[in-house]
Enzyme design. Structure first.
Site, PDB file in Angstrom:
ATOM      1  N   GLY A 321       0.823  -1.199   0.000  1.00 44.77           N
ATOM      2  CA  GLY A 321       0.000   0.000   0.000  1.00 44.77           C
ATOM      3  C   GLY A 321       0.858   1.249   0.000  1.00 44.77           C
ATOM      4  O   GLY A 321       2.037   1.220   0.338  1.00 44.77           O
ATOM      5  N   VAL A 328       4.011   1.302   2.321  1.00 45.29           N
ATOM      6  CA  VAL A 328       3.867   0.267   3.351  1.00 45.29           C
ATOM      7  C   VAL A 328       4.285  -1.069   2.736  1.00 45.29           C
ATOM      8  O   VAL A 328       3.879  -1.415   1.623  1.00 45.29           O
ATOM      9  CB  VAL A 328       2.418   0.186   3.864  1.00 45.29           C
ATOM     10  CG1 VAL A 328       2.318  -0.816   5.004  1.00 45.29           C
ATOM     11  CG2 VAL A 328       1.926   1.557   4.308  1.00 45.29           C
ATOM     12  N   ASP A 438      -6.811  13.229   9.917  1.00 44.83           N
ATOM     13  CA  ASP A 438      -6.914  12.655   8.563  1.00 44.83           C
ATOM     14  C   ASP A 438      -7.757  11.380   8.580  1.00 44.83           C
ATOM     15  O   ASP A 438      -7.343  10.334   8.090  1.00 44.83           O
ATOM     16  CB  ASP A 438      -5.522  12.374   7.995  1.00 44.83           C
ATOM     17  CG  ASP A 438      -5.549  12.228   6.471  1.00 44.83           C
ATOM     18  OD1 ASP A 438      -6.556  12.604   5.850  1.00 44.83           O
ATOM     19  OD2 ASP A 438      -4.570  11.721   5.899  1.00 44.83           O
TER      20      ASP A 438
END
Length: 599
Positions: A321, A328, A438
């Protein structure tokens, strides 16, 4: 000065229509070149390009030692003052607009009423309400008691009605009772779970919901207003004050019990710290005696070397990701074969080692089933990496915005509860309050049981403002950022509530907040949802899916409250969770952008 040549005064935060006007010169249709003029003899007049249209004042025989002041006062009157410099007297009023007093709309917040005392406006709370911020009366008022069901277990009502006299109201009611009496009107609201107040006037009973606007002090008003407030505890539990222990005796008993509990707590704390210290010392010794990489979940986040994480991730070969904080990678801790996710932070602020480690300890001390666990970190020069537990089902965005294997309605309700519980822990329950900044589907990860867990919390302060293209000098991602970011206002936990509201709408509708492939009136999710809600067409939001209509209505109402432009109107995360669980009633929400409609 309006474009049609009419000079009009309006209160702030009201519609620019004749209904809200305090005073008008009456020159509508005079053209677009009209000006207001003020001569040194005290003459006020309206002038277009060719002639005088309207003399507001006639003026005086000019005297060189007299000065004039034209002023729009706070009580809404437009006045002309004069002052003779040779006389030791105060200013005198020569002229004033002839209409009645216009109320100071927009000064006080929701659930308040305004009182004009001289030139000073007072904002008073309704019965059963306190100011949200005593230092900012425009912030409005909120209930000073905990909301509950309409009745307790033995059927007695949990609310009573309190009157508020001498007020005038302009709110639209959600239900009308005709040919009613004052007593029947109050009783109707007391037994209605949706009712918060009633207005009784001329045998007409108007049932109201919160929040309430457009009210003012009006001595001698013929209307009667009643507010629903919580019943005193002794009425609901059946114990009158006379049968209770005396206050002095109760205070002594509480003091004795409190001192005993504190002493016992200190004793238990001392014993616990000694045992924990010995246990941690043994665990650290055992971990340091082993040469291979291993992970102990009993310890605080451990420090990895960059070489160790290269070995764990096989030289960062499997990228699983890429988010706003960096890439990641999937890895495996060799000794216990535990799968982890290793995140490499990009463009991190140039903090010292001690500050970065302190931040990691704060994040590492968060332990909650709805937060992604931080196992460790790496800090070598400019290299900053984090080691998290691995989430096998990816992010909420992966399962929500794809056509395969989408979660059912009941699963989506459960996911919403999981996210709210995680935010509640960050805002109110962890040792150091954390504002995520976020909240979005990409930062909500799903474990193998599809339990939602929040990731990337506490990292916003480590990043540079221009960290990625999704950041624009503010923290957060377009579409999920609260409006106060753009207005240079202080950002609080209510920014996360706004982002949660947008995510909740996406969970309900299984689509992104902005989708340009849809028709124009459906492209922006929040606008489309409010339109469907106003038109009583909520079934459009879920298509052909069979859902609980009552729960759908509650979730839509809650989401619309969360995305209000005015932060003080958004509920706290604790109240959000109670609303999701069905514990408290959810009033009808206003349009999310209504609080900014006149700015």
């Amino acid at each position: 000065m309006q474009a049609d040549g009419n000079l009009v005064s309006y209160p702030v935060k009201t519609s620019v229509t004749s209904n809200d006007a305090c005073w008008a010169s009456g020159n509508s249709g005079a053209g677009d070149n009209v000006t207001l003029n003020f001569d040194d003899d005290g003459r006020l007049y309206l002038l277009n390009s060719s002639s005088t249209l309207n003399n507001l004042t006639s003026g005086e025989n000019f005297q060189g030692r007299t000065i004039y002041l034209a002023k729009l006062d706070v009580d809404s009157f437009f006045r002309l003052y004069s002052h003779n410099l040779d006389e030791k007297r105060s200013w005198s009023i020569l002229w004033s607009t002839p209409t009645g007093r216009c109320d100071p709309k927009g000064v006080c917040g929701v659930n308040t009423y305004s009182i004009l005392r001289g030139l000073e406006v007072k904002c008073e709370c309704f019965p059963g309400f306190n100011h949200v911020d005593p230092n900012d009366l425009s912030s409005g008022c909120q209930k000073n008691y905990t909301a509950g069901g309409c009745k307790n277990e033995d059927g007695r009502l949990n609310y009573t009605m309190k009157p508020l006299n001498d007020t005038q109201w302009f709110n639209d009611s959600y239900y009308l009772l005709t040919n009613s009496t004052k007593e029947d009107c109050a009783a109707a609201c007391q037994g209605d779970c949706n009712c918060d107040a009633v207005i009784f006037e001329d045998r007409l009973c108007k049932l109201q919901r919160l929040p309430l606007h457009d009210k003012r002090s009006s001595p001698g008003s013929l209307s009667f207003v009643f507010f629903k407030v919580g019943v005193p505890e002794y009425i609901t539990n059946g114990v009158p004050p006379a049968d209770r222990p005396s206050k002095k005796k109760l205070t002594v008993e509480i003091l004795i019990i409190g001192v005993s509990l504190v002493a016992f707590a200190f004793l238990v704390l001392a014993i616990s710290r000694a045992l924990i210290y010995r246990s941690n010392a043994w665990t650290h010794k055992r971990a340091s005696d082993r040469g291979n990489i291993e992970l102990s979940e009993d310890l605080a986040p451990r420090a990895f070397t960059y070489r160790e994480l290269e070995e764990v991730t096989n030289s960062f070969t499997e990228e699983i990701g890429r988010g706003s904080f960096g890439a990641v990678y999937k890895g495996t801790i060799l000794n216990n074969q535990k799968v982890v996710a290793v995140k490499r932070l990009e463009k991190v602020l140039a903090e010292g080692e001690r500050e970065f480690q302190s931040e990691m300890k704060v994040i590492g001390r968060t332990h909650h089933r709805n937060l992604v666990r931080l196992y460790g970190y790496c800090l070598e020069g400019t290299k900053r990496l984090l080691v998290y537990e691995y989430m096998s089902n990816g992010s909420l965005a992966n399962i929500l915005f794809t056509s395969q294997n989408q979660p059912s309605w009941d699963e989506r309700v459960g996911i919403s509860l999981d996210i709210a519980r995680g935010i509640l822990y960050l805002h109110e329950e962890c040792e150091t309050r954390i504002v995520h900044c976020d909240i979005k589907p990409q930062n909500i990860l799903m474990d193998n049981c599809r339990c939602a867990k929040i990731s990337d919390f506490g990292l916003a302060k480590l990043l540079k403002p221009d960290q990625t293209r999704t950041f624009t000098g503010i923290r957060g991602t377009r579409g999920y950022v609260a409006p106060e970011w753009h207005r240079n206002l202080p950002v609080t936990v209510k920014a996360d509530i706004y982002s949660f509201g947008i995510v909740l709408l996406e969970i309900i509708c299984r689509r992104r907040t902005v989708d340009s492939s849809l028709p124009e009136d459906e492209a922006i999710l929040e606008e489309w949802v409010y339109q469907c809600y106003e038109n009583r067409q909520l079934s459009k939001l879920v298509g052909d899916e069979q859902v609980n209509e009552r729960k759908l209505d509650r979730m839509v109402r809650l989401a619309l409250w969360c995305i209000q432009d005015e932060p003080s109107l958004r509920p706290s995360i604790k109240k959000v969770l109670l609303m999701l669980e069905g514990t408290v009633d959810i009033p009808k929400p206003p349009s999310p952008t209504s609080s900014l409609s006149t700015i």
